[in-house]
Design a protein around this motif. Structure first.
Motif, mmCIF file in Angstrom:
data_model
loop_
_atom_site.group_PDB
_atom_site.id
_atom_site.type_symbol
_atom_site.label_atom_id
_atom_site.label_comp_id
_atom_site.label_asym_id
_atom_site.label_seq_id
_atom_site.Cartn_x
_atom_site.Cartn_y
_atom_site.Cartn_z
ATOM 1 N N MET A 6 27.212 40.492 43.367
ATOM 2 C CA MET A 6 28.535 40.726 43.927
ATOM 3 C C MET A 6 28.733 39.928 45.221
ATOM 4 S SD MET A 6 28.159 44.657 45.320
ATOM 5 C CE MET A 6 29.905 44.808 45.646
ATOM 6 N N PHE A 7 27.676 39.290 45.726
ATOM 7 C CA PHE A 7 27.774 38.474 46.929
ATOM 8 C C PHE A 7 27.632 36.998 46.581
ATOM 9 C CE2 PHE A 7 26.229 42.606 48.357
ATOM 10 C CZ PHE A 7 27.135 42.880 49.367
ATOM 11 N N PRO A 8 28.346 36.107 47.299
ATOM 12 C CA PRO A 8 29.312 36.437 48.342
ATOM 13 C C PRO A 8 30.571 37.071 47.752
ATOM 14 C CG PRO A 8 29.409 34.108 47.902
ATOM 15 C CD PRO A 8 28.258 34.644 47.084
ATOM 16 N N PHE A 92 30.563 50.658 62.410
ATOM 17 C CA PHE A 92 31.346 49.860 61.471
ATOM 18 C C PHE A 92 31.236 50.478 60.086
ATOM 19 C CE2 PHE A 92 27.124 48.137 60.969
ATOM 20 C CZ PHE A 92 27.038 47.745 59.649
ATOM 21 N N THR A 93 32.218 50.173 59.260
ATOM 22 C CA THR A 93 32.259 50.655 57.884
ATOM 23 C C THR A 93 32.446 49.468 56.951
ATOM 24 O OG1 THR A 93 33.196 52.805 58.472
ATOM 25 C CG2 THR A 93 33.579 52.034 56.220
ATOM 26 N N LEU A 94 31.728 49.470 55.852
ATOM 27 C CA LEU A 94 31.943 48.487 54.790
ATOM 28 C C LEU A 94 32.323 49.226 53.517
ATOM 29 C CD1 LEU A 94 29.039 45.898 55.143
ATOM 30 C CD2 LEU A 94 31.472 45.352 55.070
ATOM 31 N N VAL A 95 33.433 48.834 52.909
ATOM 32 C CA VAL A 95 33.836 49.343 51.602
ATOM 33 C C VAL A 95 33.810 48.158 50.649
ATOM 34 C CG1 VAL A 95 35.690 50.347 50.239
ATOM 35 C CG2 VAL A 95 35.233 51.212 52.539
ATOM 36 N N LEU A 96 32.924 48.225 49.670
ATOM 37 C CA LEU A 96 32.716 47.115 48.746
ATOM 38 C C LEU A 96 33.226 47.493 47.373
ATOM 39 C CD1 LEU A 96 29.080 46.269 49.869
ATOM 40 C CD2 LEU A 96 31.203 45.207 50.654
ATOM 41 N N ARG A 97 34.127 46.692 46.859
ATOM 42 C CA ARG A 97 34.707 46.942 45.536
ATOM 43 C C ARG A 97 33.791 46.456 44.424
ATOM 44 N NH1 ARG A 97 37.782 50.576 47.465
ATOM 45 N NH2 ARG A 97 39.184 49.798 49.083
ATOM 46 N N LYS A 98 33.894 47.106 43.288
ATOM 47 C CA LYS A 98 33.190 46.620 42.113
ATOM 48 C C LYS A 98 33.926 45.393 41.596
ATOM 49 C CE LYS A 98 31.584 47.920 37.518
ATOM 50 N NZ LYS A 98 31.531 48.973 36.467
ATOM 51 N N GLN A 99 33.238 44.268 41.579
ATOM 52 C CA GLN A 99 33.854 43.030 41.117
ATOM 53 C C GLN A 99 33.695 42.899 39.601
ATOM 54 O OE1 GLN A 99 35.492 41.513 43.452
ATOM 55 N NE2 GLN A 99 34.642 42.887 44.976
ATOM 56 N N ASP A 100 34.714 42.408 38.943
ATOM 57 C CA ASP A 100 34.664 42.228 37.488
ATOM 58 C C ASP A 100 33.506 41.314 37.119
ATOM 59 O OD1 ASP A 100 38.278 42.155 37.109
ATOM 60 O OD2 ASP A 100 36.855 43.840 37.184
ATOM 61 N N GLY A 101 32.657 41.808 36.246
ATOM 62 C CA GLY A 101 31.550 41.001 35.770
ATOM 63 C C GLY A 101 30.354 40.957 36.695
ATOM 64 N N ALA A 102 30.422 41.651 37.835
ATOM 65 C CA ALA A 102 29.319 41.627 38.785
ATOM 66 C C ALA A 102 28.592 42.965 38.789
ATOM 67 C CB ALA A 102 29.832 41.316 40.191
ATOM 68 N N GLU A 103 27.304 42.891 38.876
ATOM 69 C CA GLU A 103 26.497 44.100 38.902
ATOM 70 C C GLU A 103 26.553 44.733 40.287
ATOM 71 O OE1 GLU A 103 21.746 45.213 38.518
ATOM 72 O OE2 GLU A 103 22.513 43.286 37.830
ATOM 73 N N ARG A 104 26.671 46.066 40.329
ATOM 74 C CA ARG A 104 26.628 46.753 41.616
ATOM 75 C C ARG A 104 25.167 47.011 41.970
ATOM 76 N NH1 ARG A 104 30.875 51.484 42.595
ATOM 77 N NH2 ARG A 104 29.628 52.592 41.065
ATOM 78 N N PRO A 105 24.696 46.488 43.093
ATOM 79 C CA PRO A 105 23.283 46.663 43.432
ATOM 80 C C PRO A 105 22.922 48.128 43.643
ATOM 81 C CG PRO A 105 24.336 45.001 44.829
ATOM 82 C CD PRO A 105 25.426 45.711 44.091
ATOM 83 N N ARG A 166 27.712 55.971 50.150
ATOM 84 C CA ARG A 166 28.354 56.839 49.148
ATOM 85 C C ARG A 166 28.963 55.923 48.093
ATOM 86 N NH1 ARG A 166 30.201 62.060 47.689
ATOM 87 N NH2 ARG A 166 28.668 62.545 49.274
ATOM 88 N N ARG A 167 28.861 56.336 46.826
ATOM 89 C CA ARG A 167 29.425 55.563 45.721
ATOM 90 C C ARG A 167 30.507 56.368 45.012
ATOM 91 N NH1 ARG A 167 25.727 51.442 43.137
ATOM 92 N NH2 ARG A 167 24.433 50.789 44.886
ATOM 93 N N SER A 168 31.509 55.669 44.513
ATOM 94 C CA SER A 168 32.522 56.274 43.659
ATOM 95 C C SER A 168 32.867 55.262 42.579
ATOM 96 C CB SER A 168 33.775 56.644 44.468
ATOM 97 O OG SER A 168 34.589 55.506 44.698
ATOM 98 N N LYS A 169 33.758 55.640 41.691
ATOM 99 C CA LYS A 169 34.151 54.717 40.621
ATOM 100 C C LYS A 169 34.861 53.494 41.181
ATOM 101 C CE LYS A 169 38.574 57.053 39.653
ATOM 102 N NZ LYS A 169 38.488 57.985 40.790
ATOM 103 N N ASN A 170 35.383 53.591 42.408
ATOM 104 C CA ASN A 170 36.141 52.480 43.001
ATOM 105 C C ASN A 170 35.278 51.509 43.792
ATOM 106 O OD1 ASN A 170 38.698 53.339 42.077
ATOM 107 N ND2 ASN A 170 38.827 54.825 43.741
ATOM 108 N N GLY A 171 34.089 51.942 44.204
ATOM 109 C CA GLY A 171 33.279 51.038 45.003
ATOM 110 C C GLY A 171 32.172 51.762 45.746
ATOM 111 N N ILE A 172 31.716 51.145 46.822
ATOM 112 C CA ILE A 172 30.588 51.632 47.598
ATOM 113 C C ILE A 172 30.998 51.684 49.063
ATOM 114 C CG2 ILE A 172 28.168 51.269 48.221
ATOM 115 C CD1 ILE A 172 27.990 49.478 45.670
ATOM 116 N N LEU A 173 30.696 52.804 49.711
ATOM 117 C CA LEU A 173 30.972 52.982 51.130
ATOM 118 C C LEU A 173 29.661 52.926 51.900
ATOM 119 C CD1 LEU A 173 32.693 53.928 53.622
ATOM 120 C CD2 LEU A 173 32.284 56.266 52.843
#
Length: 239
Positions: A6-8, A92-105, A166-173
């Motif tokens: 999912m990076f970059p 600081f806070t990072l909210v990372l979206r699930k990218q299409d075709g990318a594996e969530r680590p 924290r994880r949800s269906k929308n992404g990672i916090l």
């Protein structure tokens, strides 16, 4: 496929939140951001009052026992991790979206990626941060006395950075805290550029329309309730 595929990130909004917020409102902001359908976002902010947060599975009594001070405000987080004194931190806070075709680590991998980028930023700013390869000896529930694997510490072992996720269906916090060092203005841009090639900076009070109303409602109905502060939610919400 690489576990960090999912990076970059294709895009990252760097949101310098101009509103000083209570601890409860800060928690609501991060939850609303995770449920938002926008791009990945990095939020930098300041606390309204001296605040101690404790992880989802901790309790206020333990936080008060460790940091016993009548001037402190105690708030339960939506993420895991230990008890954090935020009086002198850079949050600081990072909210990372699930990218299409990318594996969530996995959480451990993502933690290592974020702190690896942060270590590079610290080095560029003249601060030497070393990533731990294993947990340090247990120092209790106070987060910054008990560094764990992939936390950043100084050469003498003083913890510099940690976080909870924290994880949800929308992404990672990822809720992060930097302590025991000074970083210059602009460190946030440097970190954002380690995670994406496309940084968009915002200083607006609301990253999207209706944001503040959602934050107010969530603050009132969840984070300010005695049930939440006591730990009445036995299972993680949205995870």
């Amino acid at each position: 496929m690489s576990p960090v595929s999912m990076f970059p990130l294709p895009e990252l909004m760097l949101w310098r939140d101009p509103i000083t917020r209570s601890g409860e409102e800060c928690m609501a902001v991060d939850e609303v951001l995770l449920e938002w359908q926008g791009p990945s976002i990095m939020r930098c902010y300041v606390w309204q009052v001296p605040t101690v947060t404790y992880g989802f599975f901790d309790c206020e009594e333990e936080a008060r026992r460790i940091f016993d001070n009548s001037t402190l405000h105690y708030v339960r987080r939506w993420t895991g991790g230990g008890i954090v004194d935020h009086r002198f931190d850079i949050p600081f806070t990072l909210v990372l979206r699930k990218q299409d075709g990318a594996e969530r680590p996995a959480s451990s991998v993502l933690y290592r990626v974020i702190h690896g980028a942060l270590a590079q930023v610290m080095h560029d700013c003249g601060v030497e941060g070393i990533m731990l390869s294993h947990d340090a000896p247990h120092g209790g529930r106070a987060c910054f006395t008990s560094p764990v694997e992939s936390d950043l510490v100084s050469p003498n072992g003083c913890k510099l950075a940690g976080g909870g996720q924290r994880r949800s269906k929308n992404g990672i916090l990822h809720q992060g805290s930097i302590q025991n060092c000074c970083l210059p203005q602009g460190w946030d841009i440097l970190l954002a550029k380690k995670l994406t090639r496309n940084v968009k900076i915002s200083n607006n009070p609301e990253p999207f329309s209706g944001f503040q109303q959602k934050v107010h409602e969530l603050t009132q109905c969840k984070y300010l309730t005695p049930e939440w502060q006591r730990g009445g939610h036995r299972r993680p919400v949205g995870g």
